[in-house]
Design an enzyme around this catalytic site. Structure first.
Site, PDB file in Angstrom:
ATOM      1  N   SER A  71     -44.845  43.889   6.270  1.00 16.14           N
ATOM      2  CA  SER A  71     -44.524  42.470   6.422  1.00 16.14           C
ATOM      3  C   SER A  71     -43.782  41.846   5.245  1.00 16.14           C
ATOM      4  O   SER A  71     -43.408  40.680   5.312  1.00 16.14           O
ATOM      5  CB  SER A  71     -45.795  41.664   6.704  1.00 16.14           C
ATOM      6  OG  SER A  71     -46.279  41.973   7.986  1.00 16.14           O
TER       7      SER A  71
ATOM      8  N   SER B 246     -44.424  39.944   9.025  1.00 15.97           N
ATOM      9  CA  SER B 246     -44.812  38.600   9.415  1.00 15.97           C
ATOM     10  C   SER B 246     -44.424  37.535   8.395  1.00 15.97           C
ATOM     11  O   SER B 246     -44.563  36.358   8.644  1.00 15.97           O
ATOM     12  CB  SER B 246     -46.334  38.557   9.617  1.00 15.97           C
ATOM     13  OG  SER B 246     -47.019  38.755   8.384  1.00 15.97           O
TER      14      SER B 246
ATOM     15  N   LYS C 177     -45.987  31.530   1.669  1.00 19.23           N
ATOM     16  CA  LYS C 177     -46.328  31.851   3.054  1.00 19.23           C
ATOM     17  C   LYS C 177     -47.544  31.026   3.469  1.00 19.23           C
ATOM     18  O   LYS C 177     -48.439  30.754   2.654  1.00 19.23           O
ATOM     19  CB  LYS C 177     -46.630  33.354   3.161  1.00 19.23           C
ATOM     20  CG  LYS C 177     -46.804  33.877   4.586  1.00 19.23           C
ATOM     21  CD  LYS C 177     -46.965  35.391   4.569  1.00 19.23           C
ATOM     22  CE  LYS C 177     -47.167  35.964   5.967  1.00 19.23           C
ATOM     23  NZ  LYS C 177     -47.299  37.444   5.944  1.00 19.23           N
TER      24      LYS C 177
END
Length: 485
Positions: free
Chosen positions: A193, A169, A89
């Protein structure tokens, strides 16, 4: 592809290939890590134009893979991650030629000085860092109007399953693995998330206990709720990546609590009979008001499968608290303090030193950055950044008490249950505020072909138990749905 052997492998074997089969082929001399990277790069070039899940590729990935192939021939593999391409990420520091920006244009030119602790661990395990995944900008704490998966740097992550919510996210991390653009990926969770995008992309998502994986070198949102975690297409793949990221980090003292797993036989955790005799709780009040008939029916089918695995389902549990009772005051205060501390330690030539600098940068580039506004950034900026406000300290104590003691621990004791299970990402706020672990596992399709998953939650550091439950369920249901790309 010009290499017909690899092109055939890419089309016939690579989709849905698991890490164990990759290692078998590399150990048997049928495949190299360099070839594996080559195939995934081809997949990214052809498929990701429609998904937008990968922000950038590691320019050194091929050379790293070649080095690891040489090392394998000399000494054998370092671990089950040796030569395996994984994505990170875009909030995880890498001290290499890749940027770390949390999806923002404000940090689009930011190079971290060194690896995050979890990145160091992955390199030591022999993983190939394939690239950075797109994400919801600033971990979905920029605007309450922002869609999941959108960032000013990378644009909108799209679901591999069609026009549905990709989840946030860690949206890019999940969508990329779902679309077979990497073997596995690392994400982060503050509240949902990892669990939500795992459920939305028919993946296994491990959201660990806070402290199981170091947060050092990860662009933060919350000092009390943030945790990195793992995505995989199977429970075993997610476990392999999760184990590769763990370790005691002196800069993140809470990681010392991971010593409770010393001596754990993680291979034995993957037990098809793990659910036999378990008591699994269901707290319907948490989701029944929001859930439609289709979700309830699909969840009831999942409960039948859990029973078929030998577990007793204890329905009708009352947690005594609703998710809305927790609020987000803790995050509003912690975000400014944590982010300013991170930015203050970046290279001196980085002009973005504070949350205020980010807000001002966005105001100077409104067309590119303010598609959804930045009211959450502005609200956080109005806090002191010192974590001394009474409103923060009271909210922190209240949330941790309500989530950990009033809701979860009381339920475990009163109903004598081993874990709770929820549909999709319902209930994630309790695990988030308490710092407790959860694992999402695919459970087939819901209405309209949208992936459906369930999530097991347990006490702190109960990951071996939860992973066993998820594995037993996975092997019974085989609920992973491959997208039609």
């Amino acid at each position: 592809m010009h290499n017909t052997k690899l092109d055939q492998l890419r089309k016939e074997w690579l989709p849905e290939a698991d890490i164990r089969s990759m290692q078998d082929k590399m150990d048997g001399g049928e495949l190299t890590a360099e070839e594996l990277v080559t195939m995934y790069l081809a997949e990214i070039s052809e498929t990701d134009r429609n998904i937008n899940s990968v922000l950038e590729v590691n320019p050194d990935a091929m050379q790293i893979a070649r080095m690891l192939d040489f090392e394998r021939r000399l000494n054998g593999p370092r671990s089950a991650l040796h030569g395996i391409p994984v994505l990170l990420k875009d909030n995880m520091d890498t001290g290499d030629k890749m940027h770390t920006s949390a999806g923002s244009l404000a940090l689009k030119d930011h190079y971290a000085a060194e690896d995050a602790f979890l990145v160091q661990k992955l390199r030591e395990a022999g993983a190939v860092l394939l690239g950075k995944a797109n994400m919801t900008e600033w971990a979905n704490f920029m605007s309450d109007k922002m869609t999941n998966g959108w960032s000013s740097r990378g644009g909108q992550v799209k679901s591999p399953y069609g026009p549905i919510d990709v989840g946030g996210s860690s949206s890019g991390s999940a969508a990329a693995v779902a679309a077979n653009l990497a073997a596995a990926s690392a994400g982060t969770e503050t509240t949902g998330s990892i669990i939500e995008p795992a459920s939305q992309n028919s993946l296994v998502g491990i959201k660990p206990t806070v402290g199981a994986i170091s947060r050092t070198g990860v662009i933060p949102l919350s000092v009390t709720q943030d945790t990195p975690g793992a995505f995989g297409r199977t429970v075993e793949d997610a476990l392999i990546l999760f184990r590769g990221m763990t370790g005691v980090d002196p800069e993140d003292p809470v990681t010392a609590l991971g010593a409770v797993w010393d001596g754990t036989d993680w291979d034995a955790v993957l037990d098809t009979k793990a659910l036999s005799g378990a008591r699994i709780g269901v707290a319907r009040k948490i989701f029944e008001r929001e859930a439609d008939t289709g979700l309830n029916d699909r969840f009831d089918q999942a409960l039948e499968a859990i029973r078929a695995c030998g577990a007793e389902v204890v329905d009708g549990i009352d947690l005594g608290v609703m998710e809305d009772d927790l609020g987000y005051d803790v995050l509003l205060h912690e975000f400014k303090a944590a982010l300013n501390a991170y930015l203050g330690r970046t290279a001196p030539d980085n002009p973005i030193r504070t949350l205020k600098d980010i807000i001002e940068f966005n105001n100077c580039h409104p067309e590119e950055t303010l598609k959804f506004g930045q009211n959450m950034l502005e609200e956080s900026e109005r806090t002191s950044g010192t974590l001394t406000e009474r409103s923060y300290l009271e909210a922190l104590e209240r949330n941790r008490h309500l989530a950990a003691e009033t809701a979860l621990e009381s339920a475990f004791r009163k109903y004598e249950i081993n874990a709770l299970v929820f549909p999709k990402d319902h209930g994630c706020s309790f695990g988030a505020a308490a710092g407790y672990p959860g694992i999402a596992v695919p459970s087939g399709e819901g209405e309209g072909g949208e992936p459906f998953g369930i999530t097991f939650y347990g006490r702190a550091f109960s990951e071996p138990l939860l992973i066993g439950y998820a594995f037993a369920y996975e092997q019974h249901v085989h609920g992973r749905v491959k997208p039609e790309l």
